[in-house]
Design an enzyme around this catalytic site. Structure first.
Site, PDB file in Angstrom:
ATOM      1  N   GLY A  23       0.739  -1.213   0.061  1.00 42.45           N
ATOM      2  CA  GLY A  23      -0.024  -0.010  -0.135  1.00 42.45           C
ATOM      3  C   GLY A  23       0.837   1.357  -0.264  1.00 42.45           C
ATOM      4  N   HIS A  29       4.608   2.303  -7.813  1.00 32.43           N
ATOM      5  CA  HIS A  29       3.715   1.215  -7.894  1.00 32.43           C
ATOM      6  C   HIS A  29       2.770   1.489  -9.192  1.00 32.43           C
ATOM      7  CE1 HIS A  29       4.047   1.355  -3.531  1.00 32.43           C
ATOM      8  NE2 HIS A  29       4.407   0.212  -3.878  1.00 32.43           N
ATOM      9  N   GLU A 140      12.352  -2.962  -9.641  1.00 33.02           N
ATOM     10  CA  GLU A 140      13.814  -3.042  -9.502  1.00 33.02           C
ATOM     11  C   GLU A 140      14.550  -2.468  -8.531  1.00 33.02           C
ATOM     12  OE1 GLU A 140      17.118  -2.334 -13.193  1.00 33.02           O
ATOM     13  OE2 GLU A 140      15.369  -0.857 -13.038  1.00 33.02           O
ATOM     14  N   LYS A 141      13.799  -1.587  -7.712  1.00 34.05           N
ATOM     15  CA  LYS A 141      14.307  -0.849  -6.660  1.00 34.05           C
ATOM     16  C   LYS A 141      14.889  -1.793  -5.312  1.00 34.05           C
ATOM     17  CE  LYS A 141      11.717   1.189  -3.791  1.00 34.05           C
ATOM     18  NZ  LYS A 141      11.830   0.538  -2.423  1.00 34.05           N
ATOM     19  N   GLN A 145      15.267  -8.643  -3.536  1.00 32.39           N
ATOM     20  CA  GLN A 145      14.029  -9.256  -3.197  1.00 32.39           C
ATOM     21  C   GLN A 145      13.502  -9.719  -4.737  1.00 32.39           C
ATOM     22  OE1 GLN A 145      10.130  -7.295  -1.235  1.00 32.39           O
ATOM     23  NE2 GLN A 145      10.078  -6.718  -3.378  1.00 32.39           N
ATOM     24  N   SER A 178       7.866   4.512  -0.604  1.00 34.83           N
ATOM     25  CA  SER A 178       6.529   4.656   0.371  1.00 34.83           C
ATOM     26  C   SER A 178       7.186   5.464   1.553  1.00 34.83           C
ATOM     27  CB  SER A 178       5.697   3.646   0.830  1.00 34.83           C
ATOM     28  OG  SER A 178       5.051   2.971  -0.417  1.00 34.83           O
ATOM     29  N   ARG A 179       8.608   4.745   1.959  1.00 34.30           N
ATOM     30  CA  ARG A 179       9.238   5.154   3.269  1.00 34.30           C
ATOM     31  C   ARG A 179      10.050   6.561   2.935  1.00 34.30           C
ATOM     32  NH1 ARG A 179      10.425  -0.697   3.690  1.00 34.30           N
ATOM     33  NH2 ARG A 179       9.588  -0.888   5.876  1.00 34.30           N
TER      34      ARG A 179
END
Length: 243
Positions: A23, A29, A140-141, A145, A178-179
């Site tokens: 979210g 996104h 890609e960031k 992951q 988001s951060r």
């Protein structure tokens, strides 16, 4: 209900893509949604702030949650379905299973976040099995992951193609996240030294002007001189296996 809808689409001969998120959606996104729309007929976006990928001293409680705003953004880019499960739906009472990928989850982001990738791989396994999409895209960031989740789906024969979504930057050059809302204006200026340092190192590597370790050491020192209190890692790895 999610599976029934995806099954109905598949029965119509339509392809389905999934974008798992936590979210607080931003234009990074939304770019993933647009990329996925070029590949499949229907796009599912999930929103779930996954408690298992946060460490004991991390920001789970204050992580931005703004589902109403997220819904508006999803409508603007014509996403087809939002899946926003409660924690009990993902981790029902008595949940005992953990999905773990070895080796490539060591070092880099994992060095300071023990257990983080087990949380990611467990929840993504559940989301992919719940939705059963043809394609899933990860930005890609968070490159480690992406490599981990590609390995996961290959190893477990999960029939979802994992795709790396293009990294999106804000106008000033900082990777969209988001951060980023946590940063003060002054901290944001300092953070901009990350992409500048990376570009400088890439140039030095490509031209062979400095030995790799010297280039990395100078990059770390530059970040510290620029105002960072700590540099957790600055490394050169192979993109396919992170060695």
């Amino acid at each position: 209900n999610l599976r029934d809808q995806v099954k109905a689409w598949h029965n119509q001969g339509l392809t389905v893509g999934m974008i798992p998120t936590m979210g607080a959606l931003h234009h990074g996104h939304l770019s993933l949604i647009k990329q996925t729309q070029q590949l499949v007929d229907k796009v599912v976006v999930s929103i779930f702030v996954n408690p298992k990928q946060f460490g004991p001293n991390e920001d789970f409680d204050k992580y931005p949650r703004q589902e109403a705003e997220d819904v508006k953004k999803l409508e603007q880019v014509s996403a087809d379905l939002l899946y926003a499960p409660d924690p009990e739906e993902i981790y029902p009472g008595g949940f005992l299973t953990n999905v773990s990928v070895r080796k490539i989850t060591e070092g880099l982001c994992a060095a300071k976040r023990p257990g983080h990738f087990d949380g990611v791989t467990t929840v993504v396994t559940k989301l992919l099995l719940q939705c059963q999409p043809d394609v899933a895209i990860f930005g890609e960031k968070d490159f480690q992951q992406y490599v981990v989740l590609k390995r996961l789906t290959d190893d477990l024969d999960i029939p979802t193609k994992v795709i790396c979504g293009t990294l999106i930057r804000d106008e000033d050059g900082l990777a969209t996240s988001s951060r980023n809302i946590y940063l003060t204006p002054e901290e944001r200026k300092i953070a901009l030294e990350i992409p500048r340092t990376l570009k400088k190192i890439v140039s030095e590597v490509e031209t062979g002007t400095l030995p790799l370790q010297v280039s990395l050491d100078q990059g770390v020192q530059h970040l510290l001189n620029s105002g960072f209190s700590e540099v957790q890692y600055l490394e050169i790895r192979q993109s396919d296996n992170l060695e």
